[in-house]
Design an enzyme around this catalytic site. Structure first.
Site, PDB file in Angstrom:
ATOM      1  N   LYS A 155      33.961  47.365  31.001  1.00  0.00           N
ATOM      2  CA  LYS A 155      34.805  46.841  32.073  1.00  0.00           C
ATOM      3  C   LYS A 155      34.502  47.593  33.366  1.00  0.00           C
ATOM      4  O   LYS A 155      34.389  48.830  33.356  1.00  0.00           O
ATOM      5  CB  LYS A 155      36.270  47.025  31.661  1.00  0.00           C
ATOM      6  CG  LYS A 155      37.308  46.476  32.629  1.00  0.00           C
ATOM      7  CD  LYS A 155      38.703  46.722  32.051  1.00  0.00           C
ATOM      8  CE  LYS A 155      39.814  46.169  32.932  1.00  0.00           C
ATOM      9  NZ  LYS A 155      41.161  46.394  32.324  1.00  0.00           N
ATOM     10  N   SER A 167      43.871  42.361  31.971  1.00  0.00           N
ATOM     11  CA  SER A 167      42.819  42.367  32.972  1.00  0.00           C
ATOM     12  C   SER A 167      41.422  42.555  32.406  1.00  0.00           C
ATOM     13  O   SER A 167      40.434  42.400  33.120  1.00  0.00           O
ATOM     14  CB  SER A 167      43.099  43.500  33.973  1.00  0.00           C
ATOM     15  OG  SER A 167      43.091  44.756  33.305  1.00  0.00           O
ATOM     16  N   SER A 185      46.417  44.952  28.633  1.00  0.00           N
ATOM     17  CA  SER A 185      45.163  44.420  29.178  1.00  0.00           C
ATOM     18  C   SER A 185      43.974  44.481  28.244  1.00  0.00           C
ATOM     19  O   SER A 185      42.924  43.949  28.565  1.00  0.00           O
ATOM     20  CB  SER A 185      44.805  45.143  30.486  1.00  0.00           C
ATOM     21  OG  SER A 185      45.699  44.766  31.508  1.00  0.00           O
TER      22      SER A 185
END
Length: 509
Positions: free
Chosen positions: A97, A173, A197
């Protein structure tokens, strides 16, 4: 047997590479071919959204690390041929990420304000996976500064799509990380979890996602959103892979004062059939009434498929020798309001560092003083979501409001943690749905901050309490979309969560 190497798990690929059934180069090239087949355009600032593109996933932020990946694969094969130890993740392609620092690589947090920032160091978790032989393919898209639950707020377009149904969001996210694993663009990935997330996108995309106990995994090199809530964890295709990654990234880190010295078990070794069978016999699994009966948390009509799937999971556990015990977590309904306040106060503090002076974007406008430069830089660099949250955070922490809002939110967080402690005096772990809905359509609720925040209402309590939680697939709804089963355990009982998750996964093939 899978038809292609990208379809294998990390556990299987690890054995195949080290026994020289396949080479690390072959695995790497197969994953690169898979990316070229399904990725489409990776996220960029100059690219526009293409509403007609319903085939591609757009999981990554451009550019990818493909040439360096090829070189690393070569070096892994050379180590194996010499008889050297290549590491327990040798030759396994992974994604990160883009909230984690990777040395000499652009690290953006999906924000225009960091569009040109190149990190001078590795985050601890990335460094540990690379040292274990992992091969980094690229950095995945996310909500800007992790502010969102759909990955739609990223400044880098096109937004990531759900591989199960590209008209749907992948969650957020860590949506890019979940989508990359689900689409076979990476064998495993790293995400961060502040309110769900990791677990929410894992549920939406049909993969496994683990939020460890707060402090179990180092946050060094993670761009903070809310430092008292942020956790780092893996997204993988199955539970064994999750255990393998956790084995590598867990453990104390002198660079992170919140990381703990608690010993790290050998998680993969605990997933033998005998060990799992022994654990399930007589295990007490909590059934939190609020998660199933409070209409503010889960709508019995809209969530009927999800509730049935969790009930089937409970029946399976009973058949394996576990006992389902009702428990109460009475302050659960306050988790989102408390999170709304705490996260915004902390992120308002964290985002003050992005001022155009030290690093990141700096305005080219002609300005008269430092304050005008700050204003212009942040106006240009931040998207709508960070701006809203900064303003709210400054408001609720200001004189006259801190006592009414921020201090009260902190007290509520303590009560939520107390709820879990009391529950764990009666049961060994807790089961619930990961999300109150399956993946919603792209654009369905984007822009509605309250609705978007409510997507995390079943996951954020574990963040407040600091306890570990895992999401794993447990079926499909009537539209064919994945449903996530969430297991929540006491502090540092990731071993128990992995065993109980693996038992369910094994029985469901």
């Amino acid at each position: 047997m899978p038809d292609a190497l990208w379809q294998y798990s990390a556990t299987d690929l690890r054995e195949m590479i080290q026994s020289r059934q396949v080479s690390a180069v072959e695995v790497c090239e197969d994953l690169i071919n898979r990316i070229e087949s399904v990725e489409g355009r990776s996220g960029g600032l100059v690219q526009q959204e293409d509403e007609t593109d319903t085939r591609h996933i757009h999981a990554f932020i451009h550019p990818l690390s493909l040439e360096s990946a090829r070189k690393k694969a070569d070096s892994i094969d050379e180590k194996i041929s010499r008889g050297d130890d290549p590491g327990i993740l040798a030759g396994i392609p992974f994604a990160v990420k883009d909230i984690f620092c990777v040395k000499d690589t652009r690290t953006t947090a999906a924000s225009s304000i960091l569009k040109n920032y190149v990190s001078p160091y590795h985050s601890t978790v990335v460094e540990r996976i690379l040292a274990a032989g992992g091969i980094l393919l690229g950095k995945t898209n996310l909500d800007e500064f992790v502010y969102g639950s759909s990955t739609e707020s990223s400044a880098f377009k096109p937004v990531t799509r759900n591989p199960v149904d590209p008209s749907r969001v992948p969650g957020g996210s860590s949506g890019g990380s979940a989508a990359a694993v689900a689409a076979g663009e990476a064998v495993l990935s790293l995400g961060s979890d502040t309110a769900g997330s990791i677990r929410q996108p894992a549920a939406f995309c049909g993969v496994v996602g683990l939020k460890p106990t707060y402090g179990r995994v180092s946050r060094w090199g993670l761009i903070a959103m809310a430092a008292s809530l942020d956790c780092v964890g893996p997204l993988t295709r199955n539970v064994k892979d999750c255990a393998l990654v956790l084995q590598v990234i867990a453990g104390q880190d002198s660079k992170d004062w919140t990381s703990v010295t608690e010993p790290v078990p050998s998680y993969p070794d605990l997933l033998s059939d005998a060990a799992v069978h022994h654990t399930l016999k007589g295990l007490k699994i909590g059934w939190p009434t609020e998660y199933f009966e409070d209409p503010e948390l889960i709508n019995p009509d809209e969530s009927a498929d999800i509730l049935r799937a969790i009930e089937r999971a409970a029946d399976l556990y009973k058949s394996l020798g576990a006992e389902i015990v009702p428990v109460s977590l009475p302050h659960t309904s306050y988790a989102i309001p408390a999170y709304f306040v705490i996260s915004r106060v902390e992120l308002a503090s964290d985002l003050h560092r992005f001022d155009g002076v030290k690093y990141g974007h700096r305005t080219n406008q002609s300005v008269d003083d430092l304050y005008e430069m700050y204003e212009a830089t942040r106006t240009e660099g931040f998207g709508v979501q960070p701006k809203q949250r900064v303003l709210m955070g400054m408001h609720v922490s200001s004189a006259g409001y801190a006592d009414q809002l921020y201090d009260r939110a902190l007290r509520l967080r303590a009560l939520i943690r107390q709820d879990f402690h009391r529950a764990f005096e009666k049961v060994d772990l807790i089961m619930a749905a990961t999300t109150p809905t399956t993946a919603f359509p792209l654009g369905g609720i984007f822009g509605d901050t309250v609705q978007m925040q409510n997507a995390d209402r079943l996951t954020v309590p574990a963040n407040h309490a600091g306890v570990p939680a895992i999401s794993l697939p447990c079926g499909l709804d009537s539209s064919g979309l994945p449903i996530g089963l969430q297991l929540i355990g006491p502090d540092f009982r990731e071993d128990l969560l992995l065993q109980v998750a693996y038992a369910f996964e094994k029985e469901n093939n």
